[in-house]
Design a protein around this motif. Structure first.
Motif, PDB file in Angstrom:
ATOM      1  N   GLY A  20      20.718 -24.571  44.026  1.00  0.00           N
ATOM      2  CA  GLY A  20      20.168 -23.410  43.326  1.00  0.00           C
ATOM      3  C   GLY A  20      18.733 -23.141  43.722  1.00  0.00           C
ATOM      4  O   GLY A  20      18.329 -21.990  43.881  1.00  0.00           O
ATOM      5  N   LEU A  21      17.956 -24.188  43.890  1.00  0.00           N
ATOM      6  CA  LEU A  21      16.559 -24.006  44.302  1.00  0.00           C
ATOM      7  C   LEU A  21      16.468 -23.390  45.686  1.00  0.00           C
ATOM      8  O   LEU A  21      15.542 -22.629  45.970  1.00  0.00           O
ATOM      9  CB  LEU A  21      15.819 -25.345  44.298  1.00  0.00           C
ATOM     10  CG  LEU A  21      15.462 -25.930  42.951  1.00  0.00           C
ATOM     11  CD1 LEU A  21      14.675 -27.221  43.143  1.00  0.00           C
ATOM     12  CD2 LEU A  21      14.650 -24.956  42.112  1.00  0.00           C
ATOM     13  N   HIS A  22      17.419 -23.717  46.539  1.00  0.00           N
ATOM     14  CA  HIS A  22      17.410 -23.182  47.893  1.00  0.00           C
ATOM     15  C   HIS A  22      18.090 -21.819  47.991  1.00  0.00           C
ATOM     16  O   HIS A  22      18.226 -21.270  49.083  1.00  0.00           O
ATOM     17  CB  HIS A  22      18.072 -24.171  48.858  1.00  0.00           C
ATOM     18  CG  HIS A  22      17.283 -25.432  49.015  1.00  0.00           C
ATOM     19  ND1 HIS A  22      16.069 -25.485  49.656  1.00  0.00           N
ATOM     20  CD2 HIS A  22      17.530 -26.697  48.607  1.00  0.00           C
ATOM     21  CE1 HIS A  22      15.604 -26.721  49.635  1.00  0.00           C
ATOM     22  NE2 HIS A  22      16.462 -27.474  48.985  1.00  0.00           N
ATOM     23  N   GLY A  23      18.520 -21.283  46.848  1.00  0.00           N
ATOM     24  CA  GLY A  23      19.078 -19.941  46.822  1.00  0.00           C
ATOM     25  C   GLY A  23      20.506 -19.835  47.298  1.00  0.00           C
ATOM     26  O   GLY A  23      20.967 -18.749  47.627  1.00  0.00           O
ATOM     27  N   LYS A  24      21.233 -20.944  47.289  1.00  0.00           N
ATOM     28  CA  LYS A  24      22.627 -20.883  47.722  1.00  0.00           C
ATOM     29  C   LYS A  24      23.486 -20.231  46.650  1.00  0.00           C
ATOM     30  O   LYS A  24      23.159 -20.242  45.472  1.00  0.00           O
ATOM     31  CB  LYS A  24      23.147 -22.287  48.021  1.00  0.00           C
ATOM     32  CG  LYS A  24      22.492 -22.888  49.233  1.00  0.00           C
ATOM     33  CD  LYS A  24      23.184 -24.143  49.651  1.00  0.00           C
ATOM     34  CE  LYS A  24      22.530 -24.668  50.925  1.00  0.00           C
ATOM     35  NZ  LYS A  24      23.223 -25.833  51.424  1.00  0.00           N
TER      36      LYS A  24
END
Length: 57
Positions: A20-24
């Motif tokens: 989620g932090l990496h925007g996946k």
């Protein structure tokens, strides 16, 4: 045995949070097991919430 299971679910949550932090996208969840998948998605939702509040870029 229970500790190992708990660790696995904790790891799924952590991996979901990182995703989620990496925007996946949530569709990229690698887990098939329902418990692990729900933990991964919980971590993913938590990270998306943190990102929307501006805690991470």
């Amino acid at each position: 045995m229970k500790r190992q299971k708990r660790d696995r679910l904790q790891r799924a949550h952590s991996h979901g949070y990182q995703a989620g932090l990496h925007g996946k996208n949530k569709e990229e969840c690698p887990y098939q097991n329902l418990d692990a998948k729900s933990q991964w998605l919980g971590g993913w939702r938590e990270a998306m919430s943190d990102r929307s509040m501006g805690l991470f870029k």
